[in-house]
Design a protein around this motif. Structure first.
Motif, mmCIF file in Angstrom:
data_model
loop_
_atom_site.group_PDB
_atom_site.id
_atom_site.type_symbol
_atom_site.label_atom_id
_atom_site.label_comp_id
_atom_site.label_asym_id
_atom_site.label_seq_id
_atom_site.Cartn_x
_atom_site.Cartn_y
_atom_site.Cartn_z
ATOM 1 N N ASN A 194 0.832 -1.207 0.000
ATOM 2 C CA ASN A 194 0.000 0.000 0.000
ATOM 3 C C ASN A 194 0.865 1.255 0.000
ATOM 4 O O ASN A 194 0.605 2.202 -0.746
ATOM 5 N N ARG A 195 1.919 1.249 0.803
ATOM 6 C CA ARG A 195 2.846 2.389 0.845
ATOM 7 C C ARG A 195 3.545 2.546 -0.506
ATOM 8 O O ARG A 195 3.644 3.652 -1.044
ATOM 9 N N GLN A 196 4.019 1.450 -1.058
ATOM 10 C CA GLN A 196 4.691 1.508 -2.349
ATOM 11 C C GLN A 196 3.734 1.946 -3.448
ATOM 12 O O GLN A 196 4.118 2.716 -4.329
ATOM 13 N N LEU A 197 2.491 1.479 -3.389
ATOM 14 C CA LEU A 197 1.504 1.871 -4.400
ATOM 15 C C LEU A 197 1.281 3.379 -4.386
ATOM 16 O O LEU A 197 1.183 4.004 -5.441
ATOM 17 N N ARG A 198 1.209 3.979 -3.220
ATOM 18 C CA ARG A 198 1.052 5.442 -3.151
ATOM 19 C C ARG A 198 2.226 6.140 -3.831
ATOM 20 O O ARG A 198 2.038 7.112 -4.570
ATOM 21 N N ASP A 199 3.433 5.657 -3.591
ATOM 22 C CA ASP A 199 4.606 6.251 -4.234
ATOM 23 C C ASP A 199 4.588 6.013 -5.741
ATOM 24 O O ASP A 199 4.959 6.896 -6.523
ATOM 25 N N GLN A 249 1.897 5.620 -7.606
ATOM 26 C CA GLN A 249 0.866 6.500 -8.168
ATOM 27 C C GLN A 249 1.379 7.927 -8.295
ATOM 28 O O GLN A 249 1.098 8.613 -9.277
ATOM 29 N N GLN A 250 2.140 8.370 -7.316
ATOM 30 C CA GLN A 250 2.728 9.710 -7.380
ATOM 31 C C GLN A 250 3.718 9.800 -8.538
ATOM 32 O O GLN A 250 3.753 10.793 -9.265
ATOM 33 N N ARG A 288 1.752 10.081 -11.760
ATOM 34 C CA ARG A 288 1.220 11.440 -11.949
ATOM 35 C C ARG A 288 2.308 12.405 -12.423
ATOM 36 O O ARG A 288 2.016 13.375 -13.109
ATOM 37 N N VAL A 333 -5.555 -3.288 -1.749
ATOM 38 C CA VAL A 333 -4.429 -2.937 -2.613
ATOM 39 C C VAL A 333 -4.746 -3.345 -4.050
ATOM 40 O O VAL A 333 -4.500 -2.587 -4.993
ATOM 41 N N GLN A 345 -7.174 -0.853 -5.648
ATOM 42 C CA GLN A 345 -6.488 0.393 -5.999
ATOM 43 C C GLN A 345 -5.592 0.194 -7.224
ATOM 44 O O GLN A 345 -5.522 1.059 -8.094
ATOM 45 N N GLN A 358 -5.813 2.005 -10.924
ATOM 46 C CA GLN A 358 -4.686 2.656 -11.599
ATOM 47 C C GLN A 358 -4.490 2.081 -12.993
ATOM 48 O O GLN A 358 -4.277 2.828 -13.948
#
Length: 148
Positions: free
Chosen positions: A17-22, A24-25, A28, A114, A117, A121
């Motif tokens: 989950n933490r890696q997915l946020r990074d 996704q950033q 973007r 996860v 999400q 994406q």
């Protein structure tokens, strides 16, 4: 033993989950053209991983096959943080492919989250690819799937 397994899975879900946020950033931060390329490359990576005996271990060296999970997400995550756009795109695609296969049949709710999400994406990348003006409809996401 069951409790230990659930704790390991919960820890893995937090890590993904933490890696997915990074990730996704990082997505973007890519230009529209590079996001379209990423969509195509991610689909190819998912297809290549599917052909492996153990798709969730795609990108993992053979000698590390017996770990609780593969090294593909870690390798992809490291590459995704590269300053070189080509390396970053390939790293993101690897991470998406391995994380997809690792979470698609998950039983734990946090891993399913996860997966949802991740699918969101991938859908955004797919829609961006389909919205791109092309002269031939076969060059879209479905055409790339046939090529993979």
């Amino acid at each position: 033993m069951r409790l230990l397994t659930q704790l390991i899975a919960l820890n893995r879900a937090r890590q993904l989950n933490r890696q997915l946020r990074d990730i996704q950033q990082a997505i973007r931060g890519l230009s529209r053209h590079n996001r379209m390329r990423l969509g195509t490359l991610a689909l190819r990576e998912i297809g290549q991983a599917t052909r492996c005996d153990f798709p969730h271990l795609y990108g993992t060296p053979p000698e590390e096959r017996y770990l609780p999970w593969g090294q593909g997400t870690e390798i992809g995550y490291t590459r995704a943080r590269s300053e070189n756009v080509e390396i970053a795109i390939r790293g993101i695609a690897l991470w998406l492919a391995v994380a997809y296969h690792e979470t698609k049949d998950a039983q734990l709710g946090s891993l399913q989250s996860v997966y949802r999400q991740l699918m969101r994406q991938l859908r955004e990348l797919k829609e961006m690819r389909q919205a791109a003006p092309t002269g031939d409809a076969s060059h879209g996401w479905a055409g790339e799937a046939a090529a993979a």
